[in-house]
Every structure is written in structure tokens, then in C-alpha cells.
Design a protein around this motif. Structure first.
Motif, PDB file in Angstrom:
ATOM      1  N   GLN A   1      24.580   1.562  16.969  1.00 21.43           N
ATOM      2  CA  GLN A   1      23.746   1.519  18.169  1.00 21.43           C
ATOM      3  C   GLN A   1      24.528   0.966  19.358  1.00 21.43           C
ATOM      4  OE1 GLN A   1      19.697  -0.170  17.652  1.00 21.43           O
ATOM      5  NE2 GLN A   1      20.270  -0.330  15.507  1.00 21.43           N
ATOM      6  N   VAL A   2      25.288  -0.100  19.126  1.00 21.19           N
ATOM      7  CA  VAL A   2      26.089  -0.696  20.191  1.00 21.19           C
ATOM      8  C   VAL A   2      27.130   0.311  20.692  1.00 21.19           C
ATOM      9  CG1 VAL A   2      27.822  -2.465  20.704  1.00 21.19           C
ATOM     10  CG2 VAL A   2      25.716  -3.078  19.476  1.00 21.19           C
ATOM     11  N   GLU A   3      27.762   1.006  19.777  1.00 25.15           N
ATOM     12  CA  GLU A   3      28.766   1.998  20.168  1.00 25.15           C
ATOM     13  C   GLU A   3      28.159   3.077  21.059  1.00 25.15           C
ATOM     14  OE1 GLU A   3      32.141   4.817  18.021  1.00 25.15           O
ATOM     15  OE2 GLU A   3      30.338   4.255  16.914  1.00 25.15           O
TER      16      GLU A   3
ATOM     17  N   VAL B   1       0.820  -1.212   0.000  1.00 23.11           N
ATOM     18  CA  VAL B   1       0.000   0.000   0.000  1.00 23.11           C
ATOM     19  C   VAL B   1       0.851   1.258   0.000  1.00 23.11           C
ATOM     20  CG1 VAL B   1      -1.724   1.320   1.305  1.00 23.11           C
ATOM     21  CG2 VAL B   1      -1.943  -1.160   1.106  1.00 23.11           C
ATOM     22  N   PHE B   2       1.891   1.296   0.836  1.00 22.38           N
ATOM     23  CA  PHE B   2       2.700   2.508   0.979  1.00 22.38           C
ATOM     24  C   PHE B   2       4.072   2.400   0.323  1.00 22.38           C
ATOM     25  CE2 PHE B   2      -0.304   3.057   4.517  1.00 22.38           C
ATOM     26  CZ  PHE B   2      -0.654   4.387   4.360  1.00 22.38           C
ATOM     27  N   GLY B   3       4.436   1.221  -0.164  1.00 22.14           N
ATOM     28  CA  GLY B   3       5.737   1.062  -0.813  1.00 22.14           C
ATOM     29  C   GLY B   3       6.906   1.087   0.143  1.00 22.14           C
ATOM     30  N   ILE B   4       6.675   0.807   1.419  1.00 18.01           N
ATOM     31  CA  ILE B   4       7.730   0.871   2.430  1.00 18.01           C
ATOM     32  C   ILE B   4       8.378  -0.499   2.566  1.00 18.01           C
ATOM     33  CG2 ILE B   4       8.245   1.296   4.861  1.00 18.01           C
ATOM     34  CD1 ILE B   4       5.878   3.248   4.874  1.00 18.01           C
ATOM     35  N   GLN B   5       9.656  -0.563   2.288  1.00 23.60           N
ATOM     36  CA  GLN B   5      10.397  -1.815   2.320  1.00 23.60           C
ATOM     37  C   GLN B   5      10.926  -2.108   3.728  1.00 23.60           C
ATOM     38  OE1 GLN B   5      10.584  -3.849  -0.285  1.00 23.60           O
ATOM     39  NE2 GLN B   5       9.517  -2.433  -1.640  1.00 23.60           N
ATOM     40  N   GLN B   6      10.992  -3.382   4.062  1.00 27.45           N
ATOM     41  CA  GLN B   6      11.570  -3.792   5.337  1.00 27.45           C
ATOM     42  C   GLN B   6      13.090  -3.683   5.301  1.00 27.45           C
ATOM     43  OE1 GLN B   6       9.208  -7.608   5.014  1.00 27.45           O
ATOM     44  NE2 GLN B   6       9.383  -7.462   7.241  1.00 27.45           N
ATOM     45  N   ARG B   7      13.664  -3.461   6.460  1.00 24.95           N
ATOM     46  CA  ARG B   7      15.110  -3.451   6.627  1.00 24.95           C
ATOM     47  C   ARG B   7      15.505  -4.493   7.662  1.00 24.95           C
ATOM     48  NH1 ARG B   7      16.758   3.004   6.808  1.00 24.95           N
ATOM     49  NH2 ARG B   7      16.332   3.450   4.597  1.00 24.95           N
ATOM     50  N   SER B   8      16.752  -4.892   7.625  1.00 20.85           N
ATOM     51  CA  SER B   8      17.275  -5.830   8.614  1.00 20.85           C
ATOM     52  C   SER B   8      17.554  -5.110   9.923  1.00 20.85           C
ATOM     53  CB  SER B   8      18.560  -6.466   8.100  1.00 20.85           C
ATOM     54  OG  SER B   8      19.210  -7.193   9.125  1.00 20.85           O
ATOM     55  N   TRP B   9      17.314  -5.787  11.048  1.00 23.88           N
ATOM     56  CA  TRP B   9      17.661  -5.207  12.341  1.00 23.88           C
ATOM     57  C   TRP B   9      19.171  -5.090  12.508  1.00 23.88           C
ATOM     58  CZ3 TRP B   9      20.664  -8.503  15.177  1.00 23.88           C
ATOM     59  CH2 TRP B   9      20.558  -9.872  14.918  1.00 23.88           C
ATOM     60  N   ARG B  10      19.938  -5.801  11.670  1.00 28.40           N
ATOM     61  CA  ARG B  10      21.394  -5.716  11.730  1.00 28.40           C
ATOM     62  C   ARG B  10      21.915  -4.393  11.155  1.00 28.40           C
ATOM     63  NH1 ARG B  10      20.129 -11.073  10.848  1.00 28.40           N
ATOM     64  NH2 ARG B  10      21.269 -12.586  12.122  1.00 28.40           N
ATOM     65  N   GLN B  11      21.097  -3.742  10.329  1.00 32.40           N
ATOM     66  CA  GLN B  11      21.525  -2.501   9.687  1.00 32.40           C
ATOM     67  C   GLN B  11      21.675  -1.407  10.745  1.00 32.40           C
ATOM     68  OE1 GLN B  11      19.230  -1.567   6.240  1.00 32.40           O
ATOM     69  NE2 GLN B  11      20.086   0.481   5.990  1.00 32.40           N
ATOM     70  N   GLY B  12      22.869  -0.868  10.870  1.00 29.08           N
ATOM     71  CA  GLY B  12      23.127   0.181  11.848  1.00 29.08           C
ATOM     72  C   GLY B  12      23.354  -0.322  13.265  1.00 29.08           C
ATOM     73  N   LEU B  13      23.403  -1.652  13.462  1.00 30.12           N
ATOM     74  CA  LEU B  13      23.538  -2.187  14.818  1.00 30.12           C
ATOM     75  C   LEU B  13      24.879  -1.802  15.453  1.00 30.12           C
ATOM     76  CD1 LEU B  13      22.339  -3.911  17.091  1.00 30.12           C
ATOM     77  CD2 LEU B  13      23.375  -5.925  16.013  1.00 30.12           C
ATOM     78  N   THR B  14      25.950  -1.791  14.670  1.00 32.31           N
ATOM     79  CA  THR B  14      27.259  -1.443  15.220  1.00 32.31           C
ATOM     80  C   THR B  14      27.240  -0.055  15.836  1.00 32.31           C
ATOM     81  OG1 THR B  14      28.408  -2.858  13.625  1.00 32.31           O
ATOM     82  CG2 THR B  14      29.700  -1.128  14.686  1.00 32.31           C
TER      83      THR B  14
END
Length: 278
Positions: A266-268, A251-264
Motif C-alpha cells: 500500500q505504501v509503495e 456467525v460467518f467464520g470470518i477471521q480478523q487480519r492485521s492492518w500491517r498485512q500488505g502495508l508495504t
């Protein structure tokens, strides 16, 4: 002075917040997208601009704010504003199944917190123009959430036992804001797609799988080993609650992303916040 026109109608958005980190993140992302943004709390709903799109993020404040969140939803149900985007949770489902929950599945919460999430949805059900976005579990909200607990355990040198039975659809706050802003942009561009939609990471995981990835990212910042062991929690019950997100995409064209994306990153940031001196 030259006025920049975004083409959005309305171009005003009110974020109803709870004092959590996500309030400011939503405000900044919406402003960067070209909206005029009000950031209001539950006691300031009388200040809503007429016709503004409302982003109701008040339920993200945690269990201690849910009573106030329910009252705010009842007030919003009677308000005369533009479209309303309500942020909700996978917790409206009981979990404990390997199937993915889609929007046609009947909510049946089995916890007090889940019942409150559902009560907030139901308070808005009779209002026109409500878009409800149910998200998977949030990994970086506060120190009691999974990411903060894992990193606090790692820094204290404690071995951790984590659930390896229950699968979920993790969502970072950054990704939540991306999805909400994308929906608001389309509503402000004339989309008339009210209804309920799900969003979770493209790759479901258990807490144990998530923890192993977090440990690896945390270890990358140090020359010595943490000496921490992660192991599956023995005899853990299955509380899986994975969300199907195809409807939001279609409906909105919003694609899923992996939770791993940007995790490094976030951890930092969490390591800095927790005052790591290892």
C-alpha cells in the motif's frame, strides 16, 4: 457454450457505489467469486435486477455524498430485491472509551458525519434481510485519509504530530472487500444471518503507532533517511473507538487480519501515486 454454475442462488449482485475506489474493487472481487455484478449509482436504482443481492457501498463516498446516500438508503428500503449488505462505520459510536464496542452497544454519534452514518442505518431498519457491516477507520481511501496524509507529509519533509491517545480498528480497502465478499457468498449459499456485525483489524492502534509503521515501510524504499520526525500530538483527547469482531467470526467464520498485512505494498502504491522523486 458451456455455462459455469457457481451454485449461488441468487448469483446476481448489485453494488451501489459512490464513484470511489472501492466500487471497482468490490465489483472485481465479486466477479472473481463467480457472481454476475451490476455496478450502479444512486440514480440507477430502478435498474436493480429482481432478487439480486445488494451491496450498498454508497456511504463510502465521504461526507460530500452523504445526503445522496441517505436518499438511496430510503429508496432501497422500499425495493424488492434479495438480501441487502449495508456498509456502515464505527462513527455511529461516540468514541472516547478504552472499551471495545460490540453490536449490542447503543449508537450515539457525536459528529455530523456519524449522525449521517446512523441515519442511513435507520433508514434501512424496517427492511427485511439487511446485514449491516460496521467497519473501523479506512486507512487507504483517499488523500485526506490517514495513510495519504502521513505519506504526503513525509515526502514534503515535514515533521508530523499524530494522535497517540485514540485507539481504533484500522481496515484496508482490500480487507473490507474480502469481508464483504465472504458475507455475500454465504448469503447466496443460503445463510439467513441478517443483523449487525462489526469488523476491525486484529490489532488496534493509534494514529501515531500507525504513522511510525508507515514511515518505516516508506523508508525501506530509499537509501537515505527522510529526516522526518514523528511525535505524539500534545494534549490530544481520547476518541478511541475499537470494534469487537467476535460476532462476525462466530456467525460467518470470518477471521480478523492485521492492518500491517500488505502495508508495504500500500505504501509503495501511494508513493507512486504521490509522485515521489526523492
Amino acid at each position: 457454450m458451456q455455462i459455469h454454475h457457481t451454485g449461488y442462488a441468487p448469483d446476481s449482485v448489485a453494488v451501489i457505489g459512490s464513484g470511489s475506489k472501492v466500487d471497482g474493487m468490490l465489483q472485481k472481487r465479486l466477479q472473481r467469486a463467480g457472481f454476475r455484478v451490476q455496478l450502479l449509482n444512486a440514480d440507477e436504482l430502478d435498474q436493480l435486477r429482481s432478487g439480486a443481492i445488494v451491496v450498498n457501498a454508497i456511504c463510502l463516498g465521504g461526507s460530500e455524498t452523504m445526503d445522496g446516500a441517505l436518499q438511496a438508503c430510503r429508496t432501497l428500503a422500499a425495493s424488492e430485491t434479495g438480501p441487502l449488505v449495508h456498509i456502515s462505520s464505527y462513527r455511529v459510536f461516540p468514541g472516547g472509551t478504552r472499551k471495545r464496542y460490540d453490536e449490542d452497544d447503543e449508537p450515539a454519534p457525536n459528529s455530523e458525519q456519524g449522525e449521517m452514518w446512523l441515519a442511513c442505518e435507520e433508514a434501512l431498519r424496517g427492511r427485511a434481510g439487511v446485514t449491516t457491516l460496521r467497519f473501523g477507520w479506512l486507512v487507504d481511501r483517499n488523500e485526506q485519509a490517514l495513510l495519504g496524509r502521513i505519506l504526503a507529509g513525509i515526502l514534503s519533509g515535514k515533521s508530523l504530530e499524530l494522535d497517540d491517545q485514540s485507539r481504533g480498528s484500522p481496515v484496508t480497502l482490500t480487507d473490507l472487500c474480502r469481508v464483504v465478499v465472504a458475507v455475500v457468498q454465504q448469503l447466496a449459499s443460503g445463510a439467513l444471518q441478517s443483523g449487525t456485525y462489526h469488523y476491525g483489524a486484529a490489532d488496534a492502534c493509534t494514529a501515531y503507532e500507525f504513522g511510525r509503521e508507515v514511515l518505516e515501510r516508506a523508508q525501506s524504499f530509499y537509501d537515505e533517511d527522510f529526516g522526518v520526525a514523528l511525535s505524539p500530538l500534545p494534549e490530544a483527547e481520547n476518541h478511541s473507538a475499537v470494534l469487537a469482531s467476535e460476532k462476525l467470526r462466530d456467525v460467518f467464520g470470518i477471521q480478523q487480519r492485521s492492518w500491517r498485512q500488505g502495508l508495504t505494498r500500500q505504501v509503495e502504491l501511494w508513493l507512486e501515486r504521490l509522485g515521489s522523486t526523492k
